[in-house]
Design an enzyme around this catalytic site. Structure first.
Site, PDB file in Angstrom:
ATOM      1  N   GLU A  55       0.829  -1.207   0.000  1.00  0.00           N
ATOM      2  CA  GLU A  55       0.000   0.000   0.000  1.00  0.00           C
ATOM      3  C   GLU A  55       0.866   1.260   0.000  1.00  0.00           C
ATOM      4  OE1 GLU A  55      -2.125  -3.043   2.722  1.00  0.00           O
ATOM      5  OE2 GLU A  55      -0.088  -2.575   2.046  1.00  0.00           O
TER       6      GLU A  55
ATOM      7  N   ARG B 121      21.367 -19.739 -12.406  1.00  0.00           N
ATOM      8  CA  ARG B 121      22.268 -19.200 -13.410  1.00  0.00           C
ATOM      9  C   ARG B 121      21.543 -18.111 -14.209  1.00  0.00           C
ATOM     10  NH1 ARG B 121      23.152 -24.638 -13.174  1.00  0.00           N
ATOM     11  NH2 ARG B 121      22.266 -25.271 -15.184  1.00  0.00           N
TER      12      ARG B 121
END
Length: 375
Positions: free
Chosen positions: A46, A204
């Site tokens: 918020e 990776r």
């Protein structure tokens, strides 16, 4: 709300043990600001959304906020979000689902209503509840939240009968997997996968294009590599995990195997070796997941083992989420390796049911996300 759900997922793996939350601000039927909880200790969705509105020069007064989870009304790592929403003079807040924490359920909604803000609850509620299943588990149990990842052909095969380490799914799916690996704290495989595939069990980034990663690899920390086996590798073994990054490796094994010379050699190399209890000749895995959380601070574990380990996890109720990369290929060989194996049943009434929570695409493959049926 659907946009808010998508935004929430950007924080997966970083907000733990907080939930993933997304929010969008709407003015004149148009989304004018967006935000999500980016990391534990960082501002909630918020406040991120209101900050985005400020950057864009949008006055939030009189607008509507859509948020996947009930705004907090208590002081935690960050101030209460309800205060920020009241200060912003919002007209309306639409909440996906209430906070399941019994100490705060309904508190945020009631407080906002008492300050004159209209609140609606329950929009896309099932999808918003699915977002916080991990948070609910962390609040009520001591183990990690477990994601089972597998890839199969249309006929449910994960490898040809010889078991050679060949890719079943597409390069695009492999890229998706490395994004998933960037979100988890540990990756689990079984003995056959460790000895047969010689995996690296790391993330990776070079295998995932930035368009897919969306910042997933920022501040990347490689996950723990966990191997479940009653047969520990010998000192002369030259497996990738032992050669490249032994400090990341944890072996789960029997009590007897954990005290052998091989076990102490592995410890000397930097690995950890944990003994697991066994029942009827089979490991009890839950204590391992509990120790991962308690000793290593892990919250999310991804299991990438073969069909036998996958079936054990399912039978023990340890699969909280199942991501299946389904390749449009058919082997048609009854002796090829199956997604799940190890049971001997005679009726479909003994099947273990899951529910589909999402469908997506990774190149030519279909990504199906499933979860256990709600009780």
């Amino acid at each position: 709300m659907a946009q808010a759900v998508g935004l929430a997922l950007n924080g997966r793996g970083r907000t733990a043990p907080n939930p993933c939350v997304g929010a969008v601000l709407v003015k004149d039927d148009r989304v004018v600001a967006r935000g999500w909880h980016t990391a534990f200790g960082a501002p909630h969705a918020e406040r991120e959304c209101l900050a985005d509105a400020k950057r864009r020069g949008v006055d939030p007064a009189g607008t509507t906020l859509f948020v996947t989870l009930e705004p907090c009304n208590h002081q935690g790592q960050t101030p209460p979000c309800t205060e920020a929403l009241i200060e912003a003079r919002l007209a309306r807040v639409v909440v996906g689902t209430l906070d399941p924490n019994p100490d705060v359920t309904g508190g945020g909604v009631e407080f906002l209503r008492s300050r004159g803000i209209a609140v609606e609850v329950g929009v896309l509620e099932e999808r918003c509840r699915d977002l916080i299943d991990d948070f609910v588990l962390w609040k009520n149990q001591t183990r990690t939240y477990n994601l089972l990842k597998m890839a199969s052909t249309l006929d449910g095969k994960i490898a040809a009968r010889g078991g050679r380490p060949e890719a079943v799914s597409s390069p695009e799916s492999l890229a998706c997997v490395h994004v998933l690996r960037s979100q988890v704290d540990a990756i689990l495989v079984g003995s056959n996968t460790f000895y047969g595939d010689n995996p690296r069990l790391n993330c990776r980034p070079e295998l995932a294009p930035e368009s897919l990663a969306q910042g997933a690899f920022e501040d990347l920390r490689q996950p723990k590599a966990v191997v479940v086996t009653s047969r520990l590798p010998k000192p002369v073994a030259n497996y990738n995990l032992l050669r490249d990054d032994p400090e990341r490796v944890i072996f789960w094994t029997t009590a007897a195997s954990a005290e052998t010379p091989d076990a102490w050699f592995l410890r000397d190399r930097g690995c950890q070796v944990w003994s697991l209890p066994d029942k009827d000749g089979r490991f009890e895995l839950e204590p391992g997941f509990t120790r991962l959380r308690q000793d290593c601070g892990c919250h999310l574990t991804m299991c990438e083992g073969g069909g036998t380990l996958a079936m054990t996890l399912v039978e023990e109720g340890l699969v909280d989420e199942f991501q299946l990369f389904l390749a449009p290929r058919i082997l048609g060989d009854g002796q090829a390796k199956s997604l799940f194996s190890g049971r001997n049943i005679r009726s479909l009434t003994e099947a273990i049911d899951y529910r589909v929570v999402d469908l997506g695409r990774c190149g030519p493959d279909v990504l199906i996300t499933l979860k256990p049926r709600r009780v």
